[in-house]
Scaffold this active site. Sequence first.
Site, PDB file in Angstrom:
ATOM      1  N   ALA A  39     -16.578   1.099 -27.847  1.00 47.98           N
ATOM      2  CA  ALA A  39     -17.070  -0.275 -27.981  1.00 47.98           C
ATOM      3  C   ALA A  39     -16.940  -1.050 -26.674  1.00 47.98           C
ATOM      4  O   ALA A  39     -15.874  -1.063 -26.065  1.00 47.98           O
ATOM      5  CB  ALA A  39     -16.312  -1.003 -29.082  1.00 47.98           C
ATOM      6  N   GLY A  44      -9.552  -0.548 -23.584  1.00 53.55           N
ATOM      7  CA  GLY A  44      -9.667   0.822 -23.072  1.00 53.55           C
ATOM      8  C   GLY A  44     -11.034   1.105 -22.487  1.00 53.55           C
ATOM      9  O   GLY A  44     -11.163   1.718 -21.428  1.00 53.55           O
ATOM     10  N   CYS A  45     -12.072   0.653 -23.177  1.00 56.40           N
ATOM     11  CA  CYS A  45     -13.435   0.897 -22.707  1.00 56.40           C
ATOM     12  C   CYS A  45     -13.721   0.132 -21.424  1.00 56.40           C
ATOM     13  O   CYS A  45     -14.454   0.610 -20.562  1.00 56.40           O
ATOM     14  CB  CYS A  45     -14.437   0.539 -23.802  1.00 56.40           C
ATOM     15  SG  CYS A  45     -14.251   1.596 -25.267  1.00 56.40           S
ATOM     16  N   THR A  46     -13.135  -1.052 -21.282  1.00 52.20           N
ATOM     17  CA  THR A  46     -13.291  -1.829 -20.054  1.00 52.20           C
ATOM     18  C   THR A  46     -12.604  -1.112 -18.892  1.00 52.20           C
ATOM     19  O   THR A  46     -13.185  -0.974 -17.811  1.00 52.20           O
ATOM     20  CB  THR A  46     -12.735  -3.250 -20.238  1.00 52.20           C
ATOM     21  OG1 THR A  46     -13.482  -3.900 -21.270  1.00 52.20           O
ATOM     22  CG2 THR A  46     -12.831  -4.053 -18.953  1.00 52.20           C
ATOM     23  N   ALA A  49     -14.796   1.906 -17.987  1.00 51.07           N
ATOM     24  CA  ALA A  49     -16.046   1.503 -17.337  1.00 51.07           C
ATOM     25  C   ALA A  49     -15.789   1.040 -15.898  1.00 51.07           C
ATOM     26  O   ALA A  49     -16.539   1.381 -14.985  1.00 51.07           O
ATOM     27  CB  ALA A  49     -16.730   0.398 -18.143  1.00 51.07           C
TER      28      ALA A  49
END
Length: 156
Positions: A39, A44-46, A49
Site C-alpha cells: 500500500a 514500510g512501503c515508503t 520506495a
Amino acid sequence: MTLSPGDVAPDFDLLDDSGNRVRLSDLRGQRVLLYAYPAAMTPGCTTQACDFRDNLAVFGEHGFTVLGISPDKPEKLAKFREHDHLTFPLLSDPDKAVLTAYGAYGEKKLYGKVVVGVIRSTFVIDADGRIEHAFRNVKATGHVAKLIRDLGLEGA
C-alpha cells in the site's frame, strides 16, 4: 502461481501514477525490475520506495527500468509519488490480477496470523521478457541494498 527463473513474465497493461498505460511488452529489450508492495504511503512501503528512488542511478547504469506495483488507484499513487518525490512509475493493479499472476498476492503471515494480501516481492525480468530472478517475502527495509548485492551491481 510461482514464477521461476526462465519462465515467461506475465504481460500486463496497467495505468501508472500519471494515468499513462504501461505494458510489459513495450519494454522488450530492457531489463525490468518490478517490485510489488502492499500500500502506498504506509511506513514500510515508503521506506522501500525511497530506497529504490535513492538507488535509481545504480539500476539505470545496468539498464534496468524500475516499476512499482500495488493495488492502489492511480490517484493515490500520484499523491505517493509527489509526497516522496518518487522518480519511477508506480503501477495500479486494483483488481490484483497482475499481482496474482506474479504470485505476489495471496496468503501470507502477518503478525502470526494468516491473511490474504500483497506479498512484498521483486521480479527481475530480462530483455526477452523472462523471469531472471524472483524474490518473495522480502523485507521493506534493507531490501534494495540486498538486491544490489544479489544482482552484483555494487561498485558500479
